[in-house]
Design a protein around this motif. Structure first.
Motif, PDB file in Angstrom:
ATOM      1  N   ILE A 189       0.858  -1.181   0.000  1.00  0.00           N
ATOM      2  CA  ILE A 189       0.000   0.000   0.000  1.00  0.00           C
ATOM      3  C   ILE A 189       0.895   1.232   0.000  1.00  0.00           C
ATOM      4  CG2 ILE A 189      -1.901   1.185   1.171  1.00  0.00           C
ATOM      5  CD1 ILE A 189      -2.422  -1.804   0.229  1.00  0.00           C
ATOM      6  N   VAL A 190       0.640   2.146  -0.939  1.00  0.00           N
ATOM      7  CA  VAL A 190       1.478   3.338  -1.079  1.00  0.00           C
ATOM      8  C   VAL A 190       0.617   4.587  -1.125  1.00  0.00           C
ATOM      9  CG1 VAL A 190       3.298   2.060  -2.287  1.00  0.00           C
ATOM     10  CG2 VAL A 190       1.530   3.222  -3.611  1.00  0.00           C
ATOM     11  N   ASN A 191       1.214   5.704  -0.834  1.00  0.00           N
ATOM     12  CA  ASN A 191       0.533   6.985  -0.951  1.00  0.00           C
ATOM     13  C   ASN A 191       0.863   7.642  -2.285  1.00  0.00           C
ATOM     14  OD1 ASN A 191      -1.161   9.027   0.083  1.00  0.00           O
ATOM     15  ND2 ASN A 191       0.634  10.266   0.553  1.00  0.00           N
ATOM     16  N   ASP A 192       2.134   7.599  -2.682  1.00  0.00           N
ATOM     17  CA  ASP A 192       2.579   8.204  -3.940  1.00  0.00           C
ATOM     18  C   ASP A 192       2.765   7.092  -4.972  1.00  0.00           C
ATOM     19  OD1 ASP A 192       3.800   9.527  -6.037  1.00  0.00           O
ATOM     20  OD2 ASP A 192       5.178  10.652  -4.757  1.00  0.00           O
ATOM     21  N   LEU A 193       1.668   6.716  -5.618  1.00  0.00           N
ATOM     22  CA  LEU A 193       1.699   5.611  -6.581  1.00  0.00           C
ATOM     23  C   LEU A 193       2.662   5.870  -7.742  1.00  0.00           C
ATOM     24  CD1 LEU A 193       0.613   2.823  -7.329  1.00  0.00           C
ATOM     25  CD2 LEU A 193      -1.324   3.962  -8.431  1.00  0.00           C
ATOM     26  N   PRO A 194       2.673   7.064  -8.348  1.00  0.00           N
ATOM     27  CA  PRO A 194       3.624   7.289  -9.446  1.00  0.00           C
ATOM     28  C   PRO A 194       5.087   7.080  -9.028  1.00  0.00           C
ATOM     29  CG  PRO A 194       1.941   8.982  -9.476  1.00  0.00           C
ATOM     30  CD  PRO A 194       1.755   8.207  -8.201  1.00  0.00           C
ATOM     31  N   ALA A 195       5.467   7.542  -7.830  1.00  0.00           N
ATOM     32  CA  ALA A 195       6.854   7.380  -7.375  1.00  0.00           C
ATOM     33  C   ALA A 195       7.181   5.916  -7.122  1.00  0.00           C
ATOM     34  CB  ALA A 195       7.101   8.199  -6.108  1.00  0.00           C
ATOM     35  N   ALA A 196       6.277   5.186  -6.479  1.00  0.00           N
ATOM     36  CA  ALA A 196       6.518   3.770  -6.209  1.00  0.00           C
ATOM     37  C   ALA A 196       6.587   2.983  -7.513  1.00  0.00           C
ATOM     38  CB  ALA A 196       5.426   3.215  -5.300  1.00  0.00           C
ATOM     39  N   LYS A 197       5.689   3.265  -8.424  1.00  0.00           N
ATOM     40  CA  LYS A 197       5.684   2.587  -9.733  1.00  0.00           C
ATOM     41  C   LYS A 197       6.990   2.868 -10.477  1.00  0.00           C
ATOM     42  CE  LYS A 197       3.107   2.782 -14.079  1.00  0.00           C
ATOM     43  NZ  LYS A 197       1.959   3.430 -14.748  1.00  0.00           N
ATOM     44  N   ALA A 198       7.435   4.121 -10.490  1.00  0.00           N
ATOM     45  CA  ALA A 198       8.684   4.489 -11.174  1.00  0.00           C
ATOM     46  C   ALA A 198       9.876   3.768 -10.560  1.00  0.00           C
ATOM     47  CB  ALA A 198       8.885   6.000 -11.125  1.00  0.00           C
ATOM     48  N   PHE A 199       9.909   3.643  -9.223  1.00  0.00           N
ATOM     49  CA  PHE A 199      10.999   2.955  -8.532  1.00  0.00           C
ATOM     50  C   PHE A 199      11.094   1.505  -9.003  1.00  0.00           C
ATOM     51  CE2 PHE A 199      12.322   0.249  -4.934  1.00  0.00           C
ATOM     52  CZ  PHE A 199      13.580   0.757  -4.684  1.00  0.00           C
ATOM     53  N   PHE A 200       9.986   0.796  -9.042  1.00  0.00           N
ATOM     54  CA  PHE A 200      10.021  -0.611  -9.435  1.00  0.00           C
ATOM     55  C   PHE A 200      10.226  -0.790 -10.929  1.00  0.00           C
ATOM     56  CE2 PHE A 200       8.125  -0.997  -5.207  1.00  0.00           C
ATOM     57  CZ  PHE A 200       8.963  -1.965  -4.685  1.00  0.00           C
ATOM     58  N   LEU A 201       9.777   0.154 -11.741  1.00  0.00           N
ATOM     59  CA  LEU A 201      10.093   0.103 -13.169  1.00  0.00           C
ATOM     60  C   LEU A 201      11.593   0.303 -13.374  1.00  0.00           C
ATOM     61  CD1 LEU A 201       7.103   2.084 -14.742  1.00  0.00           C
ATOM     62  CD2 LEU A 201       7.506  -0.390 -14.800  1.00  0.00           C
ATOM     63  N   GLU A 202      12.187   1.205 -12.612  1.00  0.00           N
ATOM     64  CA  GLU A 202      13.636   1.442 -12.684  1.00  0.00           C
ATOM     65  C   GLU A 202      14.405   0.191 -12.280  1.00  0.00           C
ATOM     66  OE1 GLU A 202      16.731   3.906 -13.768  1.00  0.00           O
ATOM     67  OE2 GLU A 202      14.636   4.488 -13.799  1.00  0.00           O
ATOM     68  N   LEU A 203      13.851  -0.573 -11.351  1.00  0.00           N
ATOM     69  CA  LEU A 203      14.463  -1.822 -10.910  1.00  0.00           C
ATOM     70  C   LEU A 203      14.372  -2.902 -11.983  1.00  0.00           C
ATOM     71  CD1 LEU A 203      15.856  -3.138  -8.463  1.00  0.00           C
ATOM     72  CD2 LEU A 203      13.600  -3.682  -7.575  1.00  0.00           C
ATOM     73  N   GLY A 204      13.456  -2.732 -12.938  1.00  0.00           N
ATOM     74  CA  GLY A 204      13.338  -3.683 -14.038  1.00  0.00           C
ATOM     75  C   GLY A 204      12.026  -4.452 -14.105  1.00  0.00           C
ATOM     76  N   LEU A 205      11.105  -4.166 -13.194  1.00  0.00           N
ATOM     77  CA  LEU A 205       9.808  -4.818 -13.259  1.00  0.00           C
ATOM     78  C   LEU A 205       8.996  -4.226 -14.409  1.00  0.00           C
ATOM     79  CD1 LEU A 205      10.829  -5.444 -10.324  1.00  0.00           C
ATOM     80  CD2 LEU A 205       8.430  -5.603  -9.709  1.00  0.00           C
ATOM     81  N   GLU A 206       7.961  -4.941 -14.819  1.00  0.00           N
ATOM     82  CA  GLU A 206       7.125  -4.518 -15.941  1.00  0.00           C
ATOM     83  C   GLU A 206       5.667  -4.465 -15.489  1.00  0.00           C
ATOM     84  OE1 GLU A 206       7.914  -7.642 -18.719  1.00  0.00           O
ATOM     85  OE2 GLU A 206       9.957  -6.953 -19.114  1.00  0.00           O
ATOM     86  N   VAL A 207       4.922  -3.497 -16.011  1.00  0.00           N
ATOM     87  CA  VAL A 207       3.505  -3.362 -15.665  1.00  0.00           C
ATOM     88  C   VAL A 207       2.694  -4.426 -16.389  1.00  0.00           C
ATOM     89  CG1 VAL A 207       1.462  -1.870 -15.794  1.00  0.00           C
ATOM     90  CG2 VAL A 207       3.689  -0.884 -15.222  1.00  0.00           C
ATOM     91  N   ILE A 208       1.888  -5.152 -15.628  1.00  0.00           N
ATOM     92  CA  ILE A 208       0.930  -6.098 -16.205  1.00  0.00           C
ATOM     93  C   ILE A 208      -0.373  -5.368 -16.496  1.00  0.00           C
ATOM     94  CG2 ILE A 208      -0.458  -8.162 -15.793  1.00  0.00           C
ATOM     95  CD1 ILE A 208       1.751  -9.130 -13.896  1.00  0.00           C
ATOM     96  N   ARG A 209      -0.856  -4.627 -15.479  1.00  0.00           N
ATOM     97  CA  ARG A 209      -2.085  -3.854 -15.647  1.00  0.00           C
ATOM     98  C   ARG A 209      -2.165  -2.775 -14.563  1.00  0.00           C
ATOM     99  NH1 ARG A 209      -3.517  -8.742 -13.984  1.00  0.00           N
ATOM    100  NH2 ARG A 209      -4.428  -8.988 -11.939  1.00  0.00           N
ATOM    101  N   GLU A 210      -2.951  -1.760 -14.870  1.00  0.00           N
ATOM    102  CA  GLU A 210      -3.242  -0.700 -13.913  1.00  0.00           C
ATOM    103  C   GLU A 210      -4.742  -0.462 -13.993  1.00  0.00           C
ATOM    104  OE1 GLU A 210      -1.842   3.868 -12.894  1.00  0.00           O
ATOM    105  OE2 GLU A 210      -0.559   2.570 -14.099  1.00  0.00           O
ATOM    106  N   VAL A 211      -5.421  -0.528 -12.849  1.00  0.00           N
ATOM    107  CA  VAL A 211      -6.875  -0.479 -12.861  1.00  0.00           C
ATOM    108  C   VAL A 211      -7.398   0.239 -11.615  1.00  0.00           C
ATOM    109  CG1 VAL A 211      -7.101  -2.757 -11.779  1.00  0.00           C
ATOM    110  CG2 VAL A 211      -8.965  -1.885 -13.170  1.00  0.00           C
ATOM    111  N   ASP A 212      -8.492   0.988 -11.799  1.00  0.00           N
ATOM    112  CA  ASP A 212      -9.199   1.588 -10.674  1.00  0.00           C
ATOM    113  C   ASP A 212     -10.191   0.562 -10.149  1.00  0.00           C
ATOM    114  OD1 ASP A 212      -7.883   4.053 -10.874  1.00  0.00           O
ATOM    115  OD2 ASP A 212      -9.279   4.740 -12.412  1.00  0.00           O
TER     116      ASP A 212
END
Length: 150
Positions: free
Chosen positions: A12-35
């Motif tokens: 659970i995060v407060n700043d979703l864009p920052a957390a997402k960017a951190f893990f993308l920088e680590l090399g993970l890939e987005v499967i999906r993003e949904v409300d």
């Protein structure tokens, strides 16, 4: 009855864009993003008036996923509580990596902090802990090949 596999870890995060960017920088890939909202999720997690965004990430070639969740409703009044490596509860997510020095340098350039230093563990692994956005703790482990030890 048996467990078949580890499916995902939820953070659970407060700043979703920052957390997402951190893990993308680590090399993970987005499967999906949904409300997500509605009675079905409220019944699962035991909260009311739920409104959230979920980003599901995968490790390339891996089986387990990482789920980042930003709650818009209801809010956690306590906010982010600082924790340390010995704080009780789920404390970190570990990733097997290649080029631990390169990855940590890249993450540090994006604002992540090393807990200590990259350490050789019994000539088997190079290990370190990195603190990312919102205090998320990530352990990085690079297997040391026998040719490196000689």
């Amino acid at each position: 009855m048996k467990v078949q596999r580890m499916d995902h870890v939820g953070v659970i995060v407060n700043d979703l864009p920052a957390a997402k960017a951190f893990f993308l920088e680590l090399g993970l890939e987005v499967i999906r993003e949904v409300d997500v909202e509605g009675e079905w999720v409220e019944r699962i997690i035991g909260l009311t008036d739920v409104r959230e965004t979920v980003v599901m990430l995968k490790v390339p070639g891996g089986e387990a996923n990482l789920e980042l969740v930003k709650f818009y409703m209801p809010l956690d009044e306590k906010g982010i509580q600082p924790s340390f490596a010995n704080t009780l509860g789920i404390r970190h997510i570990a990733f097997a990596v290649e080029d631990i020095e390169g990855i940590t340098a890249k993450l540090k350039n994006k604002g992540a902090k090393l807990f200590g230093e990259i350490t050789n563990y019994k000539d088997m692994y190079k290990l370190c802990y990195v603190r990312g956005p919102e205090g998320i703790i990530v352990e990085l482990a690079e297997k040391i090949e026998e040719t490196e030890v000689q």
